[in-house]
Design an enzyme around this catalytic site. Structure first.
Site, PDB file in Angstrom:
ATOM      1  N   SER A  82       0.449  -1.247  -0.362  1.00 28.83           N
ATOM      2  CA  SER A  82       0.348  -0.170   0.475  1.00 28.83           C
ATOM      3  C   SER A  82       1.045   0.980   0.253  1.00 28.83           C
ATOM      4  CB  SER A  82      -0.831   0.199   1.209  1.00 28.83           C
ATOM      5  OG  SER A  82       0.060  -0.377   2.544  1.00 28.83           O
ATOM      6  N   ILE A 119      16.866  -6.647   6.877  1.00 30.65           N
ATOM      7  CA  ILE A 119      17.591  -5.456   7.258  1.00 30.65           C
ATOM      8  C   ILE A 119      18.186  -5.109   5.858  1.00 30.65           C
ATOM      9  CG2 ILE A 119      19.087  -5.371   8.526  1.00 30.65           C
ATOM     10  CD1 ILE A 119      16.497  -5.673   9.948  1.00 30.65           C
ATOM     11  N   HIS A 166       8.474   3.405   8.587  1.00 32.48           N
ATOM     12  CA  HIS A 166       8.328   2.403  10.302  1.00 32.48           C
ATOM     13  C   HIS A 166       6.954   2.620  11.019  1.00 32.48           C
ATOM     14  CE1 HIS A 166       9.056  -0.338  13.036  1.00 32.48           C
ATOM     15  NE2 HIS A 166       8.954   0.580  13.943  1.00 32.48           N
ATOM     16  N   GLU A 175       0.934   7.610   7.051  1.00 35.06           N
ATOM     17  CA  GLU A 175       2.035   6.255   6.069  1.00 35.06           C
ATOM     18  C   GLU A 175       2.167   7.059   5.286  1.00 35.06           C
ATOM     19  OE1 GLU A 175       3.393   2.485   6.513  1.00 35.06           O
ATOM     20  OE2 GLU A 175       2.640   2.688   8.446  1.00 35.06           O
TER      21      GLU A 175
HETATM   22  C1  GRF Z   1       3.601  -0.424   6.824  1.00 31.74           C
HETATM   23  O1  GRF Z   1       2.818  -0.281   7.773  1.00 31.74           O
HETATM   24  C2  GRF Z   1       5.331   0.129   7.265  1.00 31.74           C
HETATM   25  O2  GRF Z   1       5.382   0.683   7.956  1.00 31.74           O
HETATM   26  C3  GRF Z   1       6.180  -1.230   7.454  1.00 31.74           C
HETATM   27  O3  GRF Z   1       5.760  -2.555   7.129  1.00 31.74           O
HETATM   28  C4  GRF Z   1       3.898  -1.937   6.447  1.00 31.74           C
HETATM   29  C5  GRF Z   1       3.743  -2.396   5.191  1.00 31.74           C
HETATM   30  O4  GRF Z   1       2.898  -1.916   4.592  1.00 31.74           O
HETATM   31  N1  GRF Z   1       7.194  -0.949   6.838  1.00 31.74           N
HETATM   32  P1  GRF Z   1       2.368  -2.116   2.646  1.00 31.74           P
HETATM   33  O5  GRF Z   1       3.201  -3.173   2.159  1.00 31.74           O
HETATM   34  O6  GRF Z   1       3.015  -0.806   2.233  1.00 31.74           O
HETATM   35  O7  GRF Z   1       0.945  -2.691   2.848  1.00 31.74           O
END
Ligand code: GRF
Length: 225
Positions: free
Chosen positions: A13, A92, A117, A182
């Site tokens: 997403s 990582i 994050h 995000e």
């Molecule tokens: C998000 O919450 C991001 O912060 C974390 O993993 C999740 C990924 O979601 N690192 P998507 O695959 O972008 O929907």
């Protein structure tokens, strides 16, 4: 116009948010390549629909992390990527990777790998950040876009957005509320990079010509019924 490489392992997403921002002209750049390490991940389909080259490099069972990252780097280089965005990349990254995308003069000496994050770092790094926040009982959590360094979610912070934790929240509800933010702040950070407005001074990132914070809704709960 910067060339962005996105690394994703899951739903994608955040990849979609970047693709949408590019399409709508909110990012001066293009998503030049997507690399995914999980067969069947929805991120691959999102890339295909957007007409972006997607590379599947399965990582399951691979123990030589440096060798794996060499492959990822060579795929990204083949697509002329300037900036790498980790978007739900469940690995990582190794020093090999970070060295390959170290600062350049063209990139205004900024690091060239970003991550998003789902917490207000340095709180709740690592896996299940939303679950950690619920267990701790914080009233606010949120999300962070940061440059990547060799640690786990320890690099210099570019932008953060706070999200309230509501009384009835479970992990899914909180995660969904954080994801909205995000999707808002990741494209912003990438555009600031594209505009050459980010400067890194030690741990601190300076945004040139920055507007102030949005100061609405910072007390949670408010006490009012
Ligand atoms: C998000 O919450 C991001 O912060 C974390 O993993 C999740 C990924 O979601 N690192 P998507 O695959 O972008 O929907």
């Amino acid at each position: 116009m910067i060339r962005i490489g996105v690394l994703a392992s899951g739903s994608g997403s955040n990849l979609q948010a970047l693709l949408d921002a590019v399409r709508e002209g909110r990012i001066d750049g293009e998503v030049a390549a997507v690399v995914c390490n999980v067969p069947g991940a929805r991120a691959l389909e999102r890339a295909r629909v957007a007409g972006v080259q997607a590379e599947l490099l399965p990582s399951k069972g691979i123990t030589d992390r440096e060798a794996y990252d060499h492959q990822v780097v060579s795929r990204l280089r083949a697509h002329g990527v300037d900036l790498v965005c980790l978007a739900g990349w469940m690995r990582i990254v190794t020093p090999t990777f970070l060295d390959a995308f170290g600062p350049t003069a063209a990139g205004k000496d900024c690091p060239r790998v970003m991550n998003v994050h789902p917490s207000l770092l340095p709180s709740f790094p690592g896996l299940h950040a939303q679950r950690q926040a619920l267990h701790y009982g914080v009233r606010f959590t949120g999300c962070t876009v940061h440059f990547v360094d060799p640690g786990t979610d320890t690099g210099p912070v570019i932008v953060q957005a706070a999200v309230p934790v509501l009384q009835g929240d479970d992990e899914a509800a909180l995660s969904a509320r954080i994801l909205v933010e995000e999707h808002r702040i990741y494209p912003l950070a990438v555009q600031w990079y594209a505009e050459g407005r980010l400067e890194v001074h030690g741990r601190r990132v300076r945004l040139r010509d920055a507007a102030g914070p949005m100061l609405d809704g910072v007390t949670n709960p408010s006490g009012d019924r």
